[in-house]
Each structure stands twice: as structure tokens, then as C-alpha cells.
Design a protein around this motif. Structure first.
Motif, short mmCIF file in Angstrom:
data_model
loop_
_atom_site.label_atom_id
_atom_site.label_comp_id
_atom_site.label_asym_id
_atom_site.label_seq_id
_atom_site.Cartn_x
_atom_site.Cartn_y
_atom_site.Cartn_z
N GLU A 197 0.85 -1.18 0.00
CA GLU A 197 0.00 0.00 0.00
C GLU A 197 0.89 1.24 0.00
O GLU A 197 2.01 1.21 0.48
N GLY A 198 0.38 2.32 -0.54
CA GLY A 198 1.09 3.58 -0.50
C GLY A 198 2.05 3.74 -1.67
O GLY A 198 1.99 3.03 -2.66
N ALA B 255 10.01 11.01 -11.77
CA ALA B 255 10.21 10.02 -10.71
C ALA B 255 9.69 8.67 -11.15
O ALA B 255 8.76 8.57 -11.96
N ILE B 256 10.30 7.62 -10.63
CA ILE B 256 9.79 6.26 -10.76
C ILE B 256 9.47 5.80 -9.35
O ILE B 256 10.27 5.98 -8.43
N TYR B 257 8.30 5.20 -9.18
CA TYR B 257 7.87 4.77 -7.86
C TYR B 257 6.90 3.61 -7.97
O TYR B 257 6.40 3.30 -9.06
N PHE B 258 6.67 2.94 -6.86
CA PHE B 258 5.66 1.89 -6.79
C PHE B 258 4.45 2.46 -6.07
O PHE B 258 4.57 3.02 -4.98
N LYS B 259 3.28 2.32 -6.68
CA LYS B 259 2.04 2.77 -6.08
C LYS B 259 1.13 1.56 -5.99
O LYS B 259 0.73 0.99 -7.01
N ASP B 260 0.83 1.16 -4.77
CA ASP B 260 0.01 -0.03 -4.51
C ASP B 260 0.55 -1.26 -5.24
O ASP B 260 -0.20 -2.04 -5.82
N GLY B 261 1.88 -1.40 -5.25
CA GLY B 261 2.52 -2.58 -5.82
C GLY B 261 2.78 -2.51 -7.30
O GLY B 261 3.35 -3.44 -7.87
#
Length: 159
Positions: free
Chosen positions: A5-6, A110-116
Motif C-alpha cells: 500500500e502507498g 520520478a519512478i515509484y511503486f504505487k500499490d505494488g
């Protein structure tokens, strides 16, 4: 395994905010191979030379470096391959129109993980001139000095 999550930040392009005026931002998914996802989960990526290009009404991410997964075998990916971005048709058309009209460019922020799921934040940006950069640095320095003066004043210290 529990669902994540997140938002978990993997890589950020700090230089983009220094080199460009950011006009609009979009969130896009990425088409990735398995070893790329594993490498991103280890927190390894570089957005320094990255840019987005629209080809045949599809958005493609070029120049982003995701290093090979260290435990990967022959299934490893190429580190600087172009990756397809997942955007709505309306968003792609809007980006394509603004890039052709105003001479803007599209850069990854940016590169990120959002809720997996792996996501990339891209921005429509206009390049800054060197005097714009100097002006921004001087403005930031002035605000920092005023904040320090206010802080000293509140603590009862003199200048």
C-alpha cells in the motif's frame, strides 16, 4: 504475500526541476519485464538522460537506465531499452498536441511503486535558459536567508 500500500519512491530526477519549467505532470504505468521489476524493487534506476517520445500515438520512455538484476540469468533485460508507457488516449493526444504546438518536451520526474505497481511521473516541460537558472538559485538563497533571519529573531538572537 500481503498487497503493498502507498507510494515507495525508487528514483527521482532532481536535475529536471533545475533545467526545466514544469508545466503539467502525468502519472503513467510502464510495461516492464520481470527482471526490471526486481531491479526496481532493489531501488536501482537512473532517470538522468530520460525523455518521452510519442510514436504512432503511443508513448515511449527512452534513456532510462534500469541496471540488470544481479541474480538474473539469460532472461535479464537490456539496461537502456525503450519502454512503453500506459496512458489514456486523451492524455497521449493532449501531450502530443502541446509538444508539437509549443515546443515543449516530456521528461520523467520520478519512478515509484504505487500499490505494488511500477509508475513513472512524467512532465511537460520547457527548457530554462542559463540566466533563469541563476535567477532561481538567487531567489532560493534569498528566501533561505530571510527564513534564517526570522528564526534568529524569534529565538531572541540579534543579527
Amino acid at each position: 504475500m500481503a498487497k503493498e500500500e502507498g507510494r515507495k519512491l525508487v528514483a527521482q530526477n532532481r536535475k529536471a526541476r533545475h533545467d526545466y519549467h514544469i508545466e503539467d505532470t502525468f502519472e503513467a504505468g510502464m510495461v516492464l519485464q520481470g527482471t526490471e521489476v526486481k531491479s526496481l524493487r532493489m531501488g536501482r534506476a537512473s532517470l538522468v538522460d530520460g525523455f518521452v517520445d510519442i510514436e504512432n500515438h503511443e508513448a515511449w520512455l527512452h534513456g532510462v537506465h534500469i541496471p540488470e538484476y544481479s541474480q538474473g540469468t539469460w532472461t535479464n533485460h537490456a539496461a537502456r531499452r525503450k519502454r512503453k508507457l500506459l496512458l489514456n488516449r486523451v492524455e497521449i493526444d493532449r501531450i502530443e498536441r502541446r509538444v508539437s504546438e509549443k515546443g515543449l518536451t516530456v521528461v520523467p520526474l520520478a519512478i515509484y511503486f504505487k500499490d505494488g505497481r511500477a509508475k513513472v511521473e512524467i512532465a511537460l516541460a520547457k527548457g530554462k535558459k542559463s540566466w533563469d537558472k541563476r535567477h532561481a538559485l538567487a531567489e532560493r538563497q534569498a528566501t533561505r536567508e530571510t527564513q534564517q533571519a526570522v528564526g534568529r529573531r524569534l529565538k531572541g538572537m540579534g543579527d
